[in-house]
Design a protein around this motif. Sequence first.
Motif, short mmCIF file in Angstrom:
data_model
loop_
_atom_site.label_atom_id
_atom_site.label_comp_id
_atom_site.label_asym_id
_atom_site.label_seq_id
_atom_site.Cartn_x
_atom_site.Cartn_y
_atom_site.Cartn_z
N GLN A 175 33.87 76.72 10.93
CA GLN A 175 32.81 75.78 10.55
C GLN A 175 32.95 74.50 11.36
O GLN A 175 34.00 74.19 11.91
CB GLN A 175 32.90 75.42 9.05
CG GLN A 175 32.69 76.56 8.09
CD GLN A 175 32.91 76.15 6.64
OE1 GLN A 175 33.42 75.06 6.36
NE2 GLN A 175 32.53 77.02 5.72
N TRP A 177 31.67 70.41 10.47
CA TRP A 177 30.95 69.48 9.61
C TRP A 177 31.35 68.06 9.95
O TRP A 177 32.35 67.83 10.63
CB TRP A 177 31.15 69.77 8.12
CG TRP A 177 32.56 70.05 7.67
CD1 TRP A 177 33.12 71.26 7.43
CD2 TRP A 177 33.59 69.07 7.40
NE1 TRP A 177 34.44 71.12 7.03
CE2 TRP A 177 34.75 69.78 7.00
CE3 TRP A 177 33.64 67.68 7.44
CZ2 TRP A 177 35.94 69.14 6.66
CZ3 TRP A 177 34.84 67.04 7.10
CH2 TRP A 177 35.95 67.78 6.72
N THR A 213 22.62 76.09 10.91
CA THR A 213 22.89 74.66 11.01
C THR A 213 22.22 73.92 9.86
O THR A 213 21.29 74.42 9.23
CB THR A 213 22.37 74.07 12.34
OG1 THR A 213 20.94 74.10 12.33
CG2 THR A 213 22.90 74.85 13.53
N ALA A 248 26.21 70.18 10.10
CA ALA A 248 27.08 71.25 9.64
C ALA A 248 26.67 72.53 10.34
O ALA A 248 25.48 72.78 10.56
CB ALA A 248 26.99 71.43 8.12
N GLY A 308 31.91 72.74 2.56
CA GLY A 308 32.71 72.69 3.78
C GLY A 308 34.18 72.94 3.49
O GLY A 308 34.75 72.35 2.57
N TYR A 311 37.39 70.07 3.38
CA TYR A 311 36.66 68.80 3.36
C TYR A 311 37.57 67.69 2.86
O TYR A 311 38.34 67.87 1.92
CB TYR A 311 35.40 68.92 2.50
CG TYR A 311 34.57 67.67 2.49
CD1 TYR A 311 34.19 67.07 3.68
CD2 TYR A 311 34.19 67.07 1.31
CE1 TYR A 311 33.44 65.91 3.68
CE2 TYR A 311 33.43 65.92 1.30
CZ TYR A 311 33.07 65.33 2.49
OH TYR A 311 32.34 64.18 2.49
N LEU A 323 27.07 67.22 1.42
CA LEU A 323 28.20 68.09 1.77
C LEU A 323 29.22 68.04 0.62
O LEU A 323 29.67 66.97 0.22
CB LEU A 323 28.85 67.61 3.07
CG LEU A 323 30.13 68.31 3.52
CD1 LEU A 323 29.91 69.81 3.72
CD2 LEU A 323 30.65 67.67 4.81
#
Length: 849
Positions: A175, A177, A213, A248, A308, A311, A323
């Motif tokens: 990923q 972000w 995205t 993201a 995410g 995170y 997010l």
Amino acid sequence: MNQHLKQSLLGMLIGGIAGLGMSTPLMAQSDKATQEDPALKIYRASATKVNDLVHTKLDVRFDYAKRHLYGKAWITLKPHFYATDSLTLDAKGMDINEVAIVKAGKNSPLKYSYDSLQLHIKLDNKYQPSASYIIYISYTAKPDELKVKGSAAISDAKGLYFINPDGKDPNKPTQIWTQGETEAASAWFPTIDKTNQKCTEEISMTVEKKYVTLSNGKLVSQKNNADGTRTDTWKMDLPHSPYLFMMAVGDYAIVKDTWRGKEVNYYVEKPFEKYAKNIFGNTPEMLTFYSKILGYDYPWVKYSQITGRDYVSGAMENTTATLHGEFMQKTDRELLDNNNYNESVIAHELFHHWFGDLATAESWSNLTVNESFADYSEYLWLEHKYGKDAADEHSLEAAQSYMSMTQYAGDKDLVRFHYRDKEDMFDQVTYQKGGRILNMLRNAVGDSAFFKSLNVYLKANAFKATEAHQLRLAFEEVTGRDMNWFFNQWYFGKGFPELDISYKYNDAAKTVTVILQQIQKDPKVWQLPMAIDIYAGGKTDRHNITMYNRVDFFTFAYTTKPDLVNVDADKVILAKTDDHRSFSTYAFQYAHAPNYMDRHIAIDEAAEAQATNPEAVKLLQLALKDKYHGLRSYTISKLNLANAAVKAATLPALVELAKQDPHSLVRAAALQQLVELKDPQYVSLFEAATKDKSYGVAAAGLEGLSIQDLGKAYAIAKQLEGDTKGKLVGAIAGVYAKKGNASDVSFVATKFDETSGQDKLNAAFDYLGFLSKINNTAAVIKGVDQVKAMTAQFNNSQVSTYISNWMQEISKNKAQEATAVTGANRDELTKQADYMHKTSEEIKKTIKE
């Protein structure tokens, strides 16, 4: 940004470790040291505006191997008021390839200097405030090479995050972000990285076709490229601050919802696609509720939420694209024990889209106008959806979190212009205390005036930067009252009152005098409006009073002697209170006063008196049947079953609650009390509980069973391994620790490896608890190394401090155990103790002052 996981990390650590029976080190500095801190002498003003952002256009692509972003930026600006021939942009740790002014579609190079943090540009002309200009910058962002300071709130601050970019970790998706708050947006694009700047935006991201995205605004185009990539362009037509820009990228499932024709989408990892509506499904109702109470419809073009991995900060209210940390991804079983926690986070971030994204704090000093409102929005949602009891329970926990913080880190003004670092503003004062202050303000002016004032504030400050004084002015405009007294004591002052309440009855005159004393050490005297309810003769009379002095007397007449005089009847004042009255008034209060806090306080009084007062036991019996599940759970936790009278009076109800209460948290709490009895008659009850859909209930059942029949508990634990999360992981680890089979160590180690993000901190406590109970040197060393690696990932001094201290305690215990045995066992325990001690010292050396 969400307070639960962001700024309350210290509170979580204190609470978690205290719950394990460990002492906590004092984190506060002395007043003298604080006063001598040179950083606190700096006045933290709002940023001076020389140039204003108008529009930001970005074209970016990603280099996963190098963890770089290759970017092109077209930034439209204009002088704020005074003419200028220079521009300073924030741009952290970048390679700057080209800087030019764009005129008639052509780039003309500009002279500039760059110090790795800011880009100082000499413009081609002196521009007047009526004229805008466009700067083009070609750059490479290198976030993993950027050395920046995190905080308790935000464990890292490099702006752009590549998660498992090489795909080497089979348990983690690939990923990308971003995290802009506080001033980390400028780690991935050049900008004026201040909250009092706002602009529109367009971002084009070139990614592999297999990825989706997300960014701010609407997805306006998708273009397939010849090299197998795809370029997605997102456009934001309404202005917002740079720290709210986001991107993201990842392999997500998109679960679609809608609200009044606007997209409401949930981006989750594919295994959680079927649970997305269970997790996020109340979002449209929240949009309707908040739009209605504020009299201001959700202003943005869409609302998406995405998770995410790894995170760094709980959740973040990026405009139109919130997010969340992966903790948000929960199965239906996990959500049973969640007690509305996920929904509170969702509500918090959504409310920011009015308070924070629409009307934005002009500086970090005034963060309260963002975060205190978002904190209070949790109360508003719970009150609306689940009732006032649920909201008041949440409010009590918040108040306790704030007051606990003051013991360790002192107290601070809500609006503060002196702080060491902007990250320090993200604390229990800004969040939990600020939310309680808004609750008091609502009570002081009334619901109608409160929400009308918020409407006036939002309309006056939409798409602008704002501060607490503008909030005060909105309330003054609506109410027609001067509100300086409230804002001066709660917004521009620190602390809280401590109240001593006593009563003097005059039966001859048929009067009762309520004596209110402020006994806080601080000389500050608080102005406290409150209601006093007098219950007498089967009716209730309300008296609205205001305390102005250090000691005030309020006398009320009665015809029938009151059963209860209930001071601060709405239970909204943020204060420590010592209320001197007989137990009979608390028994009456539990039965007749309406609020959650009335019953909670009465339960506390009964818990203290349960050993000696039969009336207290009767109150606890009643409370086990309270209409609100949170108070049933709380009452269960306060029972002293070692007392024969309490046990006899409450045990039948406790067993029934364990069997059939509709709420899993109540069933789990009742089972936990029964576990402590170590009574074999409950074996079948414990075994049945291991089949419960709730992980918490199953965990309590397994723990109880392990005490009575370890062999059966072990066999069931093996069966439960396939679907194990939350507290059940810790319960299985406890069974395996008792059993002592070396082959089971891998389960605990693997579960810890599979956990990531903020959840890993709780998992670390469980893991260390497991390691403290086993005598397996290889497993202990591996586990200690895993936890040490976690502390490096968090990069947080508070996390490191507590992990280090706990390792030291386990080391001491293992060393003590070694003295009680001989031979190989002694040698192994000594090795484990030494390794724990050595690792603890290594972690301690990494702690930043």
